[in-house]
Scaffold this motif. Structure first.
Motif, PDB file in Angstrom:
ATOM      1  N   HIS A 172       0.662  -1.274  -0.050  1.00  0.00           N
ATOM      2  CA  HIS A 172       0.092   0.115  -0.015  1.00  0.00           C
ATOM      3  C   HIS A 172       0.749   1.350   0.039  1.00  0.00           C
ATOM      4  N   ASP A 186      -6.357  -4.847   3.215  1.00  0.00           N
ATOM      5  CA  ASP A 186      -6.448  -3.450   3.016  1.00  0.00           C
ATOM      6  C   ASP A 186      -7.057  -2.896   4.285  1.00  0.00           C
ATOM      7  N   ASN A 214      -3.595   5.128   0.872  1.00  0.00           N
ATOM      8  CA  ASN A 214      -3.828   3.651   1.665  1.00  0.00           C
ATOM      9  C   ASN A 214      -5.103   3.743   2.336  1.00  0.00           C
TER      10      ASN A 214
END
Length: 262
Positions: A172, A186, A214
């Motif tokens: 990320h 994530d 991110n």
């Protein structure tokens, strides 16, 4: 209806090396109104706790390592996923060949400095302790943060990681770092896990606030989202709202004040 707000840390609540009193007080108002506050960060539990030490902020849940770990506010681990050991060794050995990037590693307990030729002294790295690379195999590594100041090199390394190891890890982009975490992780991963395993059946209105790339999966997960006037333009374009300070968005969600529309 109960509300939940997911908060990024660096650049969102932790700005210019500190947690502002205004942000801390706003989070308390949010929780006092019966709402949930979730810390959603690429940091380890150790680093997140150190960051908020003395601030008076007590999160209800932590989504850590960019979604690879979920804990309760009391640090009870609810969900955990780690990187394959062989992948950790291969990636770290390759990255340590660069003399212009810094390489770190994190597990559930500690943060480690592996390779820091630039002697970076970022406030985000204050509690990292030196570790010899050969000791990595003795630890269950969850994240590999790497600091890359050069934009072109950062993009090249990010592309290489996904092309060579995309089935084993995720990488990320942040504004100065690449956070390497387990595959399929994530910032939405841990939040969705909470949805399915802790809040199952509850009706909760969801909010997110974060400043960088991110944070995009987290913003996609939330019903309402905010970035900052200093965020990259493509991040601002994605969120429902753009604010100057986190407390503005919290108060807006509480109905206490307005925030600027993006």
């Amino acid at each position: 209806m109960k509300k939940l707000m997911a908060f990024d840390v660096d650049g969102t609540l932790f700005v210019n090396g500190e947690i502002s009193r205004e942000n801390a007080q706003a989070i308390k108002r949010w929780q006092d109104a019966g709402n949930l506050a979730v810390c959603s960060t690429g940091k380890s539990l150790f680093a997140a706790k150190k960051t908020f030490e003395g601030s008076g902020i007590n999160f209800d849940f932590y989504v850590l390592f960019t979604g690879a770990v979920v804990t309760r506010g009391d640090e009870e681990v609810l969900f955990e996923k780690s990187l394959p050991q062989q992948t950790v060794v291969e990636v770290v050995e390759r990255l340590m060949q660069y003399d212009n990037i810094s390489v770190f590693a994190t597990d559930i307990d500690s943060d480690y400095e592996l390779h820091n030729p630039l002697a970076q002294s970022s406030h985000m790295l204050l509690n990292f302790v030196p570790l010899k690379v050969e000791k990595l195999a003795e630890r269950d590594i969850i994240g590999i943060p790497i600091q890359v100041d050069d934009d072109t090199l950062r993009a090249d390394i990010h592309r290489w990681l996904l092309e060579e190891y995309g089935d084993q890890l995720n990488a990320h982009l942040n504004q100065d770092f690449i956070d390497i975490v387990p595959a399929d992780c994530d910032k939405s991963t841990g939040l969705r896990w909470l949805d399915e395993n802790v809040f199952a059946g509850e009706e909760i209105e969801t909010y997110s606030i974060g400043d960088s790339w991110n944070d995009l999966p987290m913003h996609d997960w939330a019903q309402h989202s905010a970035s900052f006037n200093y965020s990259p333009q493509d991040v601002k374009d994605t969120t429902e709202t753009v604010v100057e300070h986190s407390w503005e968005y919290i108060d807006s969600a509480l109905g206490e004040s307005g925030a600027k529309d993006a």
